[in-house]
Design a protein around this motif. Structure first.
Motif, PDB file in Angstrom:
ATOM      1  N   ASP A 122       0.877  -1.266   0.023  1.00  0.00           N
ATOM      2  CA  ASP A 122      -0.007   0.075   0.090  1.00  0.00           C
ATOM      3  C   ASP A 122       0.618   1.329  -0.048  1.00  0.00           C
ATOM      4  N   TYR A 123       1.058   1.726  -1.320  1.00  0.00           N
ATOM      5  CA  TYR A 123       2.011   2.858  -1.388  1.00  0.00           C
ATOM      6  C   TYR A 123       1.360   4.214  -0.672  1.00  0.00           C
ATOM      7  N   LYS A 124       0.143   4.347  -0.982  1.00  0.00           N
ATOM      8  CA  LYS A 124      -0.210   5.771  -0.285  1.00  0.00           C
ATOM      9  C   LYS A 124      -0.316   5.746   1.330  1.00  0.00           C
ATOM     10  N   ARG A 128       2.119   8.640   3.231  1.00  0.00           N
ATOM     11  CA  ARG A 128       1.457   9.304   4.218  1.00  0.00           C
ATOM     12  C   ARG A 128       2.040   9.158   5.384  1.00  0.00           C
TER      13      ARG A 128
END
Length: 147
Positions: A122-124, A128
């Motif tokens: 999960d890059y986002k 974040r």
């Protein structure tokens, strides 16, 4: 009655002067760091700074979506960051101490979320929490007294 007013006023002034003059007049000094404490804090903060200076390496791994290295980096080089931040926090004055401990816990939580994001690709979520960790590290650094 008009004769008593000036006498009562004079009596109140005398009592006020007496009360003020009997006070000890000492002021409570704000707690400060001794030279030895500042030296110790500076030494400990260098250990924390060494780890925080490596945060851009983590950003590169996240940008490249190299999730294995993200996890390894969090558990390896950054594995001691919370311990070091907590240790440094305990050396601070009470007002800064609680805030520093809270921030060190938040940094650790962000790193845990990055680790979880790496496990889920999960890059986002990873990027974040990386940004939030950097903000918290900057806030923590502001609490460290300078010699």
């Amino acid at each position: 009655m008009s004769l008593f007013r000036p006498l009562i006023s004079l009596l109140l002034v005398l009592v006020s002067v007496l009360v003020v003059s009997c006070g000890d007049g000492s002021q409570v000094k704000a707690p400060t760091y001794s030279a030895a404490q500042l030296t110790q804090i500076q030494a400990t903060s260098k250990n924390v700074k060494t780890l925080t200076d490596r945060m851009p390496e983590l950003a590169i791994f996240i940008q490249e979506r190299d999730w294995n290295n993200v996890k390894s980096f969090i558990h390896g080089p950054l594995g001691e960051i919370r311990t070091r931040m907590s240790g440094l926090s305990r050396e601070l004055l009470p007002g800064s101490k609680e805030q520093a401990l809270k921030i060190s816990k938040e940094v650790f939580e962000h790193l845990n979320k990055i680790d979880a994001a790496a496990g889920n690709n999960d890059y986002k979520l990873a990027i974040r929490n990386y940004g939030e960790a950097l903000k918290d590290l900057a806030s923590f650094e502001k609490l460290i007294p300078q010699a």
